[in-house]
Design a protein around this motif. Structure first.
Motif, short mmCIF file in Angstrom:
data_model
loop_
_atom_site.label_atom_id
_atom_site.label_comp_id
_atom_site.label_asym_id
_atom_site.label_seq_id
_atom_site.Cartn_x
_atom_site.Cartn_y
_atom_site.Cartn_z
N GLY A 189 61.33 26.83 30.57
CA GLY A 189 60.73 27.21 29.31
C GLY A 189 61.75 27.53 28.23
O GLY A 189 61.46 27.44 27.04
N SER A 190 62.97 27.89 28.66
CA SER A 190 64.02 28.24 27.71
C SER A 190 64.79 27.01 27.21
O SER A 190 65.61 27.12 26.31
CB SER A 190 65.00 29.22 28.34
OG SER A 190 65.78 28.58 29.34
N MET A 191 64.51 25.86 27.78
CA MET A 191 65.22 24.63 27.41
C MET A 191 64.44 23.84 26.37
O MET A 191 63.21 23.94 26.30
CB MET A 191 65.42 23.77 28.66
CG MET A 191 66.21 24.47 29.75
SD MET A 191 66.21 23.59 31.31
CE MET A 191 67.29 22.23 30.91
N ASN A 192 65.14 23.06 25.57
CA ASN A 192 64.52 22.16 24.59
C ASN A 192 63.48 22.89 23.74
O ASN A 192 62.33 22.48 23.65
CB ASN A 192 63.90 20.96 25.32
CG ASN A 192 63.89 19.72 24.47
OD1 ASN A 192 63.92 19.79 23.24
ND2 ASN A 192 63.84 18.57 25.11
N LYS A 193 63.93 23.96 23.12
CA LYS A 193 63.05 24.86 22.35
C LYS A 193 62.22 24.14 21.28
O LYS A 193 61.07 24.48 21.05
CB LYS A 193 63.86 25.97 21.68
CG LYS A 193 64.40 26.99 22.66
CD LYS A 193 63.35 27.99 22.98
CE LYS A 193 63.96 29.21 23.63
NZ LYS A 193 63.03 29.97 24.37
N GLU A 194 62.82 23.12 20.62
CA GLU A 194 62.09 22.44 19.55
C GLU A 194 60.84 21.72 20.06
O GLU A 194 59.94 21.43 19.30
CB GLU A 194 63.01 21.47 18.78
CG GLU A 194 63.56 20.31 19.57
CD GLU A 194 64.83 20.64 20.38
OE1 GLU A 194 65.33 19.73 21.05
OE2 GLU A 194 65.29 21.79 20.36
N GLY A 221 59.06 23.12 22.58
CA GLY A 221 58.28 24.17 23.25
C GLY A 221 58.71 24.41 24.68
O GLY A 221 57.94 24.93 25.48
N GLY A 222 59.94 24.03 25.02
CA GLY A 222 60.40 24.18 26.40
C GLY A 222 59.74 23.14 27.29
O GLY A 222 59.07 22.22 26.81
N TYR A 223 59.96 23.30 28.59
CA TYR A 223 59.31 22.43 29.56
C TYR A 223 58.34 23.26 30.39
O TYR A 223 58.57 24.43 30.66
CB TYR A 223 60.33 21.81 30.53
CG TYR A 223 61.24 20.79 29.91
CD1 TYR A 223 60.83 19.47 29.74
CD2 TYR A 223 62.52 21.13 29.49
CE1 TYR A 223 61.67 18.52 29.18
CE2 TYR A 223 63.37 20.19 28.93
CZ TYR A 223 62.94 18.89 28.78
OH TYR A 223 63.78 17.96 28.22
N TYR A 264 56.74 18.58 28.04
CA TYR A 264 57.12 19.47 26.95
C TYR A 264 56.00 20.48 26.73
O TYR A 264 54.82 20.14 26.82
CB TYR A 264 57.36 18.69 25.66
CG TYR A 264 58.55 17.78 25.70
CD1 TYR A 264 59.83 18.26 25.99
CD2 TYR A 264 58.42 16.42 25.42
CE1 TYR A 264 60.93 17.42 26.02
CE2 TYR A 264 59.51 15.57 25.44
CZ TYR A 264 60.77 16.08 25.74
OH TYR A 264 61.85 15.24 25.77
N CYS A 322 54.88 21.65 24.06
CA CYS A 322 53.99 21.22 22.97
C CYS A 322 53.00 20.15 23.41
O CYS A 322 51.99 19.92 22.73
CB CYS A 322 54.81 20.74 21.77
SG CYS A 322 55.82 19.28 22.11
#
Length: 174
Positions: free
Chosen positions: A117-122, A124-126, A145, A147
């Motif tokens: 959840g902390s990765m790829n914030k743009e 919405g995380g994974y 993602y 999102c």
């Protein structure tokens, strides 16, 4: 059905599969859903029979996903190891798979989800999501993602494929 499957596979593959490959898998799966007998007759090398707990179309989708998309394991440590490997050596993780070896499944899954959840914030995380019904392993999941989570759940439901955020599903069982 094909359009639903194209969108679903696109969202769960997160760029790990090309458009042509996604379209081919969706087309084959749509054919298998529409007429399983004809699909099996046209593809005699397919190792599927009616004793499988999932429909042929779903089996085609699951069986066509590369190991960088569909993660299958018997333990959360092994599942997380596969996830880490799928990202490659350039992506740093705060936890190591071996740190999950001696913790309860819910704790392990929570740690994995916090990391993802902390990765790829743009985006919405994974979200780690249970996908389909495991056939040979205890755990079977994909990453989506954050999102895309609601849309993936909607598409999977339309296709008749089980999908649920792994952490929520485990909490509901607990």
């Amino acid at each position: 059905m094909k359009d639903t499957l194209i969108e679903l596979i696109s969202k769960i593959s997160s760029g790990c599969m090309g458009e042509d490959e996604i379209a081919r898998v969706a087309d084959e799966a749509a054919q298998a859903y529409a007429d399983p007998a004809a699909f099996l007759a046209a593809n005699p090398d397919i190792n599927y029979d009616e004793s499988f707990p999932i429909p042929l179309g779903e089996w085609v989708v699951v069986g066509s996903l590369p190991e960088t998309v569909l993660f299958q394991a018997d333990t959360y440590m092994d599942l997380f190891e596969q996830i880490v490997q799928s990202f490659g050596p350039d992506v740093a993780f705060n936890i190591k798979p071996r740190q999950l070896a001696k913790v309860e499944p819910l704790v392990a899954l929570n740690r994995i989800q916090i990391q993802l959840g902390s990765m790829n914030k743009e985006m919405g995380g994974y979200v780690l999501m249970d996908f389909s019904q495991p056939l040979d392993d205890e755990l079977q999941a994909v990453l989506v993602y954050g999102c895309d989570e609601a849309r993936v759940l909607e598409l999977a439901a339309t296709a008749g494929i089980h999908a649920a955020p792994s952490l929520n599903a485990m909490r509901a069982k607990g």
